[in-house]
Design a protein around this motif. Sequence first.
Motif, PDB file in Angstrom:
ATOM      1  N   PHE A 326       0.817  -1.215   0.000  1.00 12.56           N
ATOM      2  CA  PHE A 326       0.000   0.000   0.000  1.00 12.56           C
ATOM      3  C   PHE A 326       0.850   1.264   0.000  1.00 12.56           C
ATOM      4  O   PHE A 326       0.353   2.360   0.249  1.00 12.56           O
ATOM      5  N   GLY A 327       2.139   1.137  -0.303  1.00 13.81           N
ATOM      6  CA  GLY A 327       3.013   2.294  -0.270  1.00 13.81           C
ATOM      7  C   GLY A 327       2.689   3.340  -1.316  1.00 13.81           C
ATOM      8  O   GLY A 327       2.906   4.531  -1.089  1.00 13.81           O
ATOM      9  N   ILE A 328       2.162   2.921  -2.468  1.00 16.59           N
ATOM     10  CA  ILE A 328       1.855   3.882  -3.530  1.00 16.59           C
ATOM     11  C   ILE A 328       0.556   4.614  -3.219  1.00 16.59           C
ATOM     12  O   ILE A 328       0.483   5.842  -3.316  1.00 16.59           O
ATOM     13  N   GLN A 329      -0.477   3.895  -2.791  1.00 17.00           N
ATOM     14  CA  GLN A 329      -1.757   4.550  -2.539  1.00 17.00           C
ATOM     15  C   GLN A 329      -1.719   5.440  -1.298  1.00 17.00           C
ATOM     16  O   GLN A 329      -2.581   6.304  -1.129  1.00 17.00           O
ATOM     17  N   THR A 330      -0.726   5.264  -0.432  1.00 17.10           N
ATOM     18  CA  THR A 330      -0.608   6.093   0.774  1.00 17.10           C
ATOM     19  C   THR A 330       0.506   7.124   0.679  1.00 17.10           C
ATOM     20  O   THR A 330       0.730   7.883   1.620  1.00 17.10           O
ATOM     21  N   ALA A 331       1.212   7.186  -0.456  1.00 17.05           N
ATOM     22  CA  ALA A 331       2.433   7.990  -0.541  1.00 17.05           C
ATOM     23  C   ALA A 331       2.255   9.464  -0.176  1.00 17.05           C
ATOM     24  O   ALA A 331       3.089  10.021   0.538  1.00 17.05           O
ATOM     25  N   PRO A 332       1.210  10.155  -0.641  1.00 12.97           N
ATOM     26  CA  PRO A 332       1.111  11.572  -0.288  1.00 12.97           C
ATOM     27  C   PRO A 332       1.021  11.827   1.212  1.00 12.97           C
ATOM     28  O   PRO A 332       1.773  12.648   1.759  1.00 12.97           O
ATOM     29  N   ALA A 333       0.121  11.123   1.902  1.00 14.11           N
ATOM     30  CA  ALA A 333      -0.030  11.353   3.339  1.00 14.11           C
ATOM     31  C   ALA A 333       1.135  10.778   4.125  1.00 14.11           C
ATOM     32  O   ALA A 333       1.596  11.378   5.107  1.00 14.11           O
ATOM     33  N   ALA A 334       1.633   9.616   3.714  1.00 15.91           N
ATOM     34  CA  ALA A 334       2.745   8.995   4.432  1.00 15.91           C
ATOM     35  C   ALA A 334       3.998   9.857   4.349  1.00 15.91           C
ATOM     36  O   ALA A 334       4.721  10.028   5.345  1.00 15.91           O
ATOM     37  N   SER A 335       4.272  10.408   3.181  1.00 12.84           N
ATOM     38  CA  SER A 335       5.461  11.252   3.041  1.00 12.84           C
ATOM     39  C   SER A 335       5.303  12.547   3.828  1.00 12.84           C
ATOM     40  O   SER A 335       6.275  13.063   4.389  1.00 12.84           O
ATOM     41  N   ALA A 336       4.084  13.083   3.893  1.00  8.10           N
ATOM     42  CA  ALA A 336       3.846  14.284   4.689  1.00  8.10           C
ATOM     43  C   ALA A 336       4.019  13.992   6.178  1.00  8.10           C
ATOM     44  O   ALA A 336       4.592  14.803   6.928  1.00  8.10           O
ATOM     45  N   LEU A 337       3.532  12.837   6.620  1.00  7.81           N
ATOM     46  CA  LEU A 337       3.710  12.446   8.013  1.00  7.81           C
ATOM     47  C   LEU A 337       5.186  12.292   8.339  1.00  7.81           C
ATOM     48  O   LEU A 337       5.675  12.811   9.359  1.00  7.81           O
ATOM     49  N   ALA A 338       5.918  11.580   7.471  1.00  4.62           N
ATOM     50  CA  ALA A 338       7.347  11.369   7.705  1.00  4.62           C
ATOM     51  C   ALA A 338       8.116  12.688   7.652  1.00  4.62           C
ATOM     52  O   ALA A 338       9.009  12.939   8.471  1.00  4.62           O
ATOM     53  N   ALA A 339       7.779  13.552   6.684  1.00  8.35           N
ATOM     54  CA  ALA A 339       8.461  14.837   6.577  1.00  8.35           C
ATOM     55  C   ALA A 339       8.214  15.689   7.818  1.00  8.35           C
ATOM     56  O   ALA A 339       9.119  16.389   8.299  1.00  8.35           O
ATOM     57  N   GLY A 340       7.011  15.620   8.351  1.00  5.14           N
ATOM     58  CA  GLY A 340       6.715  16.355   9.571  1.00  5.14           C
ATOM     59  C   GLY A 340       7.557  15.895  10.740  1.00  5.14           C
ATOM     60  O   GLY A 340       8.029  16.707  11.549  1.00  5.14           O
ATOM     61  N   LEU A 341       7.765  14.595  10.828  1.00  2.00           N
ATOM     62  CA  LEU A 341       8.598  14.056  11.899  1.00  2.00           C
ATOM     63  C   LEU A 341      10.063  14.418  11.690  1.00  2.00           C
ATOM     64  O   LEU A 341      10.790  14.727  12.646  1.00  2.00           O
TER      65      LEU A 341
END
Length: 364
Positions: A326-341
């Motif tokens: 599910f890495g592709i379908q979640t990429a926008p929010a997951a990358s934003a979460l990781a970038a925030g951290l």
Amino acid sequence: MPDKVDIVIVGAGMAGASLAAMVAPHASVLVIEGEDQPGYHATGRSAAFWEETYGGPGVFPLTAASGPYLRDGGFLSFRGAMNIGREADRAKVEAFVARFARLGAEIELLDRAAMERHVPWLREDWTCASWEPSCSDIDVGALHAHFLAEAKGQGAGIRVRSRLVAAERGAGGWTLTLADGARLGCDVLVDAAGAWADDIARIAGAAPLGIVPLRRTVVQLRTEPAATDTLPLTLDINGGFYFKPESGRVWLSPHDETPSAPCDAAPEELDVAVAVERLQGVVDWRIEAVERKWAGLRSFAPDRLPVYGFDARVPGFFWCAGQGGFGIQTAPAASALAAGLLLNRNFAIADGIDPAAYAPARFG
């Protein structure tokens, strides 16, 4: 002292590219990729769909939050999805619908007549299904290219044929050594290496989290009747298969999850045969040819949730791994979460998503 940037991201697949795009406006970033091109492994072999329920309730917040970004960016085209079952599975299908409806997914139950309208020639023992009208195909190539272009446009470097072989942490940050002997410096080392995530952790002196690559097989079939563009993504509620149309053909997977060493994955003939056999038990189509077959590695942490956050014991080592299928379908929010951290700042797309659910510290 080697050339130094704020952040080095290991891996230029969807995870590394999307994170670089989010971080590059706020820090100096270099993405290093061991292959000749970005996205060679899991990103380039995806079955390419966005389905809110895929990955389970723990992944749902990331998928749901990513939907508007993907849709507004033109990366989605509506497909629809059915999770189908036999009469013995009815309670399971009903519970599936109820669980995700409570979470806010667009989902409902279908009767047999509706199932037949969506998938003609469906065998009669398949009697119940869920329906997700919002499920969509993803233009994976365009999305990956978009993130790479965004990262480069904000000053990030992308370096291919650059395999990490050593990483040492000192008072001034990380000193990295690549296979060609080049040396780099950075403050933060991000592990977005997919199937190689635990290997990168070992190189950096961090304890592996038990992220296991699992092989997934996909075959392209020519059938009679030919697959129409109106067919939905169709999945077994028990995880035995899924299939979807693709340019007049059928893309089919037996939903296999075979443990594998990190590698350039290739399909096994037995898995191809199993896939074909399972499809023949679902629809009354004649299979005229297996035209293509391929495999990719989907990497899971022990609890099957992704891992985003700084390592609990090694300063400056950041996990961006375990995205499973599910890495592709979640990429926008997951990358934003990781970038925030990474940057200690908020990104609107990840508002309301609890980072603790994905923190590496959950493994002790």
